[in-house]
Design an enzyme around this catalytic site. Structure first.
Site, PDB file in Angstrom:
ATOM      1  N   ASN A 108       0.838  -1.201   0.000  1.00 49.01           N
ATOM      2  CA  ASN A 108       0.000   0.000   0.000  1.00 49.01           C
ATOM      3  C   ASN A 108       0.874   1.253   0.000  1.00 49.01           C
ATOM      4  O   ASN A 108       1.939   1.302   0.631  1.00 49.01           O
ATOM      5  CB  ASN A 108      -1.006  -0.004   1.158  1.00 49.01           C
ATOM      6  CG  ASN A 108      -0.410  -0.246   2.521  1.00 49.01           C
ATOM      7  OD1 ASN A 108       0.626  -0.877   2.650  1.00 49.01           O
ATOM      8  ND2 ASN A 108      -1.052   0.262   3.548  1.00 49.01           N
TER       9      ASN A 108
ATOM     10  N   GLU B   6       0.415   5.273   0.606  1.00 43.69           N
ATOM     11  CA  GLU B   6      -0.532   6.271   1.103  1.00 43.69           C
ATOM     12  C   GLU B   6      -0.124   7.676   0.674  1.00 43.69           C
ATOM     13  O   GLU B   6       1.043   7.945   0.370  1.00 43.69           O
ATOM     14  CB  GLU B   6      -0.626   6.168   2.633  1.00 43.69           C
ATOM     15  CG  GLU B   6      -1.166   4.807   3.048  1.00 43.69           C
ATOM     16  CD  GLU B   6      -1.460   4.697   4.531  1.00 43.69           C
ATOM     17  OE1 GLU B   6      -1.007   5.554   5.317  1.00 43.69           O
ATOM     18  OE2 GLU B   6      -2.154   3.727   4.900  1.00 43.69           O
TER      19      GLU B   6
ATOM     20  N   CYS C  42      -4.099   0.696  -2.584  1.00 44.12           N
ATOM     21  CA  CYS C  42      -3.944  -0.553  -1.825  1.00 44.12           C
ATOM     22  C   CYS C  42      -2.889  -1.455  -2.467  1.00 44.12           C
ATOM     23  O   CYS C  42      -2.623  -1.371  -3.673  1.00 44.12           O
ATOM     24  CB  CYS C  42      -5.259  -1.318  -1.790  1.00 44.12           C
ATOM     25  SG  CYS C  42      -6.562  -0.510  -0.867  1.00 44.12           S
TER      26      CYS C  42
ATOM     27  N   GLU D 213      -3.051  -4.538  -3.241  1.00 48.74           N
ATOM     28  CA  GLU D 213      -3.580  -5.412  -4.299  1.00 48.74           C
ATOM     29  C   GLU D 213      -3.580  -4.716  -5.656  1.00 48.74           C
ATOM     30  O   GLU D 213      -3.235  -5.295  -6.682  1.00 48.74           O
ATOM     31  CB  GLU D 213      -5.017  -5.828  -3.977  1.00 48.74           C
ATOM     32  CG  GLU D 213      -5.184  -6.612  -2.707  1.00 48.74           C
ATOM     33  CD  GLU D 213      -5.445  -5.724  -1.482  1.00 48.74           C
ATOM     34  OE1 GLU D 213      -4.768  -4.678  -1.346  1.00 48.74           O
ATOM     35  OE2 GLU D 213      -6.299  -6.097  -0.675  1.00 48.74           O
TER      36      GLU D 213
ATOM     37  N   CYS E  60     -10.760  -2.760  -4.597  1.00 45.22           N
ATOM     38  CA  CYS E  60      -9.835  -3.814  -5.056  1.00 45.22           C
ATOM     39  C   CYS E  60     -10.610  -5.033  -5.538  1.00 45.22           C
ATOM     40  O   CYS E  60     -10.232  -5.663  -6.529  1.00 45.22           O
ATOM     41  CB  CYS E  60      -8.872  -4.203  -3.940  1.00 45.22           C
ATOM     42  SG  CYS E  60      -7.627  -2.935  -3.625  1.00 45.22           S
TER      43      CYS E  60
END
Ligand code: THU
Length: 130
Positions: A42, A44, A53, A55, A89
């Site tokens: 991830n 941010e 994220c 994924e 996601c």
């Protein structure tokens, strides 16, 4: 095909690269394609909603290298028993891999799901055409 423990290791290693200074919640993903494993963490942003994220980072890496077929994704988060993928996601993974297996782990135990069970009655390409 990678051994599940090896996929978990790759997801754990990826979580080590997480940029999560706002949430303090590192996540790592390992997405297995036909050819190789793509990791993601991830990332941010100070403008929180721009956060990506783990994924989706893994999926974008794989697709941008020409991958089109995916088997499994491992999602690793040490700070949760199990870290289920967020709705965004689930949708994006479903668009590219509706039959994906989703494996959630904290590094000690793991749980396996079918993505199609995590996103029932999914919006998908076919819904765009009538
Ligand atoms: N996060 C992921 O990377 N994957 C998930 O499956 C759930 C949440 C991230 C987003 C954010 O950086 C942090 O975890 C807390 O929500």
């Amino acid at each position: 095909m990678d051994d599940i423990q090896n996929l978990i290791k790759k997801a754990r290693e990826a979580s080590g690269f997480s940029q999560c200074r706002y949430s303090g919640f590192p996540v790592g993903a390992a997405l297995e394609s036909e050819h190789k494993v793509y990791s993601g963490c991830n990332i941010e942003s100070s403008s929180y909603s721009l956060t990506i994220c783990a994924e989706r980072v893994a999926l974008a890496k794989a697709i941008s290298e020409g991958e089109t077929s995916f088997k499994r994704i491992v999602i690793y988060a040490a700070k949760a028993d199990f870290c289920p993928p967020c709705g965004a996601c689930r949708q994006l993974l479903y668009d590219y891999a509706p039959e994906l297996q989703v494996i959630l782990t904290d590094g000690k135990n793991h749980q396996t799901y079918n993505l199609s069970d995590l996103l029932p009655i999914a919006f998908e390409e076919s819904k765009l055409k009538k």
